[in-house]
Design a protein around this motif. Structure first.
Motif, PDB file in Angstrom:
ATOM      1  N   ILE A 130       0.528  75.832 -18.720  1.00 12.80           N
ATOM      2  CA  ILE A 130       1.824  76.538 -18.694  1.00 12.80           C
ATOM      3  C   ILE A 130       2.761  75.852 -17.695  1.00 12.80           C
ATOM      4  N   GLU A 176       9.784  62.528 -24.763  1.00 12.43           N
ATOM      5  CA  GLU A 176      10.755  62.816 -25.833  1.00 12.43           C
ATOM      6  C   GLU A 176      11.292  61.527 -26.452  1.00 12.43           C
ATOM      7  N   PHE A 214      12.497  68.357 -29.669  1.00  9.49           N
ATOM      8  CA  PHE A 214      11.511  68.297 -28.568  1.00  9.49           C
ATOM      9  C   PHE A 214      11.483  69.613 -27.779  1.00  9.49           C
ATOM     10  N   PRO A 215      12.682  70.154 -27.392  1.00 12.93           N
ATOM     11  CA  PRO A 215      12.635  71.461 -26.713  1.00 12.93           C
ATOM     12  C   PRO A 215      11.952  72.540 -27.557  1.00 12.93           C
ATOM     13  N   THR A 258      14.268  69.172 -20.175  1.00 11.66           N
ATOM     14  CA  THR A 258      15.163  69.142 -21.342  1.00 11.66           C
ATOM     15  C   THR A 258      16.572  69.651 -21.019  1.00 11.66           C
ATOM     16  N   LEU A 303       0.952  79.650 -25.730  1.00 12.72           N
ATOM     17  CA  LEU A 303       0.049  79.763 -24.570  1.00 12.72           C
ATOM     18  C   LEU A 303       0.283  81.060 -23.814  1.00 12.72           C
ATOM     19  N   LEU A 304       1.568  81.406 -23.621  1.00 15.50           N
ATOM     20  CA  LEU A 304       1.900  82.637 -22.882  1.00 15.50           C
ATOM     21  C   LEU A 304       1.402  83.870 -23.622  1.00 15.50           C
ATOM     22  N   LEU A 322       4.101  72.678 -19.129  1.00 12.45           N
ATOM     23  CA  LEU A 322       5.125  72.934 -20.151  1.00 12.45           C
ATOM     24  C   LEU A 322       6.426  73.431 -19.522  1.00 12.45           C
ATOM     25  N   ILE A 378       9.505  72.081 -29.719  1.00 11.70           N
ATOM     26  CA  ILE A 378       8.050  71.856 -29.629  1.00 11.70           C
ATOM     27  C   ILE A 378       7.519  72.401 -28.299  1.00 11.70           C
ATOM     28  N   VAL A 379       8.258  72.079 -27.200  1.00 10.71           N
ATOM     29  CA  VAL A 379       7.821  72.511 -25.866  1.00 10.71           C
ATOM     30  C   VAL A 379       7.800  74.038 -25.784  1.00 10.71           C
ATOM     31  N   HIS A 380       8.901  74.680 -26.176  1.00  7.46           N
ATOM     32  CA  HIS A 380       8.968  76.140 -26.039  1.00  7.46           C
ATOM     33  C   HIS A 380       8.029  76.840 -27.028  1.00  7.46           C
ATOM     34  N   THR A 440       5.073  75.687 -28.038  1.00  8.51           N
ATOM     35  CA  THR A 440       3.725  75.599 -27.449  1.00  8.51           C
ATOM     36  C   THR A 440       3.609  76.543 -26.247  1.00  8.51           C
ATOM     37  N   LEU A 441       4.679  76.567 -25.439  1.00  6.98           N
ATOM     38  CA  LEU A 441       4.669  77.428 -24.249  1.00  6.98           C
ATOM     39  C   LEU A 441       4.527  78.893 -24.654  1.00  6.98           C
TER      40      LEU A 441
END
Lengths: 503, 170
Positions: A168, A449, B53-54, A178, B64-65, A171, B56-58, B60-61
């Motif tokens: 976490i 990225e 990309f953001p 970003t 997990l959360l 991430l 994908i990141v958010h 996945t985040l």
């Protein structure tokens, strides 16, 4: 050869040597104060190197780095408090040795082991970095993206008490990276019309806020201890320099094994000295004929821990120089220092700036020599400096953090970011989130990225990430690192539950 | 189980509740940013746009959360939520100096561009060290000396030696 001589001319100039000497002393003193890490010492050095030649600046930071790894030994041996996380295993034997009346011997053995560990790791760095860089130049964006995924997962799984919280944090770091213009087309993102967010979050400000501010805030948690202004070090200390050297050199197998462990762990992104000293200590204990003496003040334990953690300094530079991937927060700051001077860090570093890389190799050796001379000559004086009480040092270092953040871009808005990131860092620390994965996420985010988008611009087929062998290996390693970490945490929890039940 | 062990378990449970609150807050922020990223324009020159990309990141985040939220809720007994308010109050009281430090830092950073680095830093250091130091004449004298050295002295050093001008005020 020309490149080596050019690098040597800068590193061996009297001006650089004087700066490095000051850096070495600063690193030792800073890391000797409990709660002050090598990372913080390097962060505070960074703004002072802006006005220097790139190699001169990085040589000074390496001197702080090498000095800092040794400085952690001082409070570990004398107080049983590791000055830095990399000195945890040092407390196991150096502290009992000091308690039974041999503090000078414990410190001297630690200093010699640190020196020899650094020299061995530099030798490995010189041999390993150039061929790895040649290999790295052939990697495509698919491999780079997978390598970053692997680096982040291994950091997240190795640091802290929970793999989930580590991931976490990584991430959150990627998400922070970003904010601002996107790295390919310059499209503004997530700035919400605020000036403070339009340029993105400079990773050095994030680094200072997350590590230094949150650490300083946690130093004032115990109001009573601060107000008493207790002295950290008391008593007289007798050094036996040459006896201690014999103690270390007469244990060549332990010394070399621990140094190799340190180099190998240092070369893994995210691992670093905090793990290397424990693994090296564990290996030395397993290989010893008298494992029962470990933990009672045996020189074997001090040699293993100190050579192991100091060897990570050279090991950590291998992925930085060869791949442009910082293995730890300290390596990230070294990378930042090069970027501030307009030097792009990556596999071509060694080809385009060979003088700089050879200069860094030489600076590592010079730093370890300076550390040895400084420690053996001025150790008593350092112990007096380490007595500075927290009530004085915490506000002063806060001011240094503010100056460092402002001097980076001369932007007042960076100061507001620093305050906000400091609060976030303290909150995450209080909630037991590891901070290193977050910072590496901020640094590696734009690289990840760019490579992801470049890979898909070259060929729209996603399956290439899994069919190109090197990329696949990194992704498999990423999955394995998470699986290994989850298994280790589950076993630790089961053990803790078993211990609770009989009570 | 001993009293100390039981006390430690209770503190641990309150920590878990605090983390649960953090997971929920992070999930909400991440979901909002995911939606914001989805609205970013796509370039005609590349397959992925600035928002990919953001997302994908958010994405996945958030996954997990969500996992962490479910796992924490399954682990926590109901009584832990009731104790949380009292425990958080005790925690905040025991860390009053940390809150004081952040309040001073916030004020210092806000005022510095207006009054300039040297006077703002002098007051910040004098106040912080004055509060933290033992109340003896030597400690107070040292605190004032250090405040002077690290405010006006540091300002002079950066301006004259490094040619870096710290905020001068309006």
């Amino acid at each position: 050869m020309d490149a080596f001589l050019q690098g040597a001319a800068v590193v061996l100039s009297p001006e650089t040597l004087i700066y490095m000497l000051v850096g070495s002393i600063a690193g030792i003193v800073a890391a000797a104060i409990p709660g002050f890490t090598v990372t913080m010492a390097i962060v505070l050095t960074l703004p002072l190197t802006f006005a220097m030649d790139p190699l001169q600046g990085i040589a000074v930071m390496l001197a702080v780095y090498v000095g800092g790894y040794t400085g952690g030994l001082i409070s570990a041996a004398l107080l049983g408090i590791p000055g830095t996380p990399s000195a945890v295993a040092t407390t196991f034997d150096a502290f009992p040795m000091a308690r039974r009346g041999e503090p000078g011997r414990a410190l001297s053995i630690g200093v010699w082991a640190s020196f020899l560990g650094t020299v061995i790791s530099t030798a490995v760095l010189i041999v390993a970095a150039p061929p790895l860089a040649v290999f790295a130049v052939r990697l495509g964006p698919w491999e780079y993206f997978s390598l970053i995924v692997f680096a982040l997962t291994i950091v997240a799984s190795l640091v802290g008490h929970s793999a989930t919280r580590g991931l976490i944090a990584a991430l959150i770091g990627l998400a922070i990276s970003t904010v601002g213009a996107d790295p390919m087309m310059g499209q503004p993102r997530f700035d919400f019309g605020l000036e403070v967010l339009q340029a993105g979050l400079p990773f050095l400000v994030v680094l200072i806020g997350i590590f230094a501010i949150s650490q300083l805030a946690s130093e004032v948690e115990d109001a009573g201890a601060i107000r008493r202004g207790e002295k950290v070090v008391t008593g007289s200390i007798d050094f036996r320099v040459w006896d201690a050297m014999r103690d270390v050199v007469m244990r060549p197998v332990n010394l070399i094994r621990s140094s190799v462990v340190g180099v190998a762990i240092g070369a893994l992104p995210g691992a670093g000295g905090s793990i290397a000293n424990l693994v090296a200590y564990d290996q030395a204990k397993r290989a010893s004929k008298t494992p029962e003496t470990f933990g009672t003040g045996t020189p074997e334990g001090v040699v293993a821990s100190e050579s192991g953690n100091s060897a990570t300094a050279g090991g950590g530079l291998i992925p930085l120089i060869a791949l442009g991937i910082p293995g730890s927060a300290v390596d990230a700051i070294l990378m930042a220092s090069l970027m501030v001077h307009g030097i792009s860090v990556g596999p071509r570093l060694i080809m385009d700036n060979a003088d700089l890389v050879y200069g860094m190799f030489l600076a590592m050796v010079v730093s370890s020599l300076l550390m040895l001379v400084v420690c053996l000559t001025f150790m008593r004086a350092f112990l007096r400096v380490a007595e500075v009480p927290k009530w004085a040092i915490v506000p002063l270092v806060l001011v240094c953090c503010v100056v460092g953040s402002f001097a980076l871009n001369n932007r007042v808005t960076d100061l507001y970011l620093l305050g906000a990131v400091g609060v976030l860092g303290y909150a995450l620390r209080a909630l037991d989130f590891p901070l290193a994965p977050l910072v590496l996420g901020v640094i590696l985010g734009p690289i990840a990225e760019t490579n992801l988008r470049r890979a898909l611009m070259t060929d729209a087929d996603w399956s290439l990430f899994f069919t190109r062998p090197v990329s696949l290996i990194f992704l498999v390693l990423a999955v394995l690192s998470i699986a290994w970490s989850v298994r280790a945490h589950m076993r630790a929890r089961r053990k803790a539950d078993d211990r609770k039940e009989p009570a | 189980m001993s009293d100390v062990g039981a006390e430690r378990d209770r503190t641990g449970e309150s920590g878990e509740v605090a983390r649960l609150v953090a997971y929920v807050a992070l999930f909400a922020v991440s979901a909002a940013l995911f939606v914001e990223a989805a609205g970013l324009p796509v370039s005609r020159f590349e397959r992925l746009g600035a928002g990919a990309f953001p997302m994908i990141v958010h994405g996945t985040l958030m996954a997990l959360l969500l996992g962490a939220i479910v796992a924490t809720m399954r682990r926590l007994p109901r009584a832990a939520y009731a104790r949380f308010a009292a425990d958080i109050r005790d925690w905040a009281v025991s860390r009053r100096l940390v809150f004081f430090l952040f309040a001073c830092l916030g004020l210092y950073l806000a005022v510095m561009p207006v009054v300039g680095f040297a006077p703002a830093t002098f007051v910040f250091l004098a106040v912080m060290q004055g509060v933290l130091a033992p109340k003896t004449p030597v400690a107070m004298g040292t605190a004032l000396l250090l405040a002077l050295l690290f405010s006006y002295g540091l300002n002079w050093l950066f301006a004259e030696v490094f040619n870096v001008f710290l905020p001068r005020g309006r």
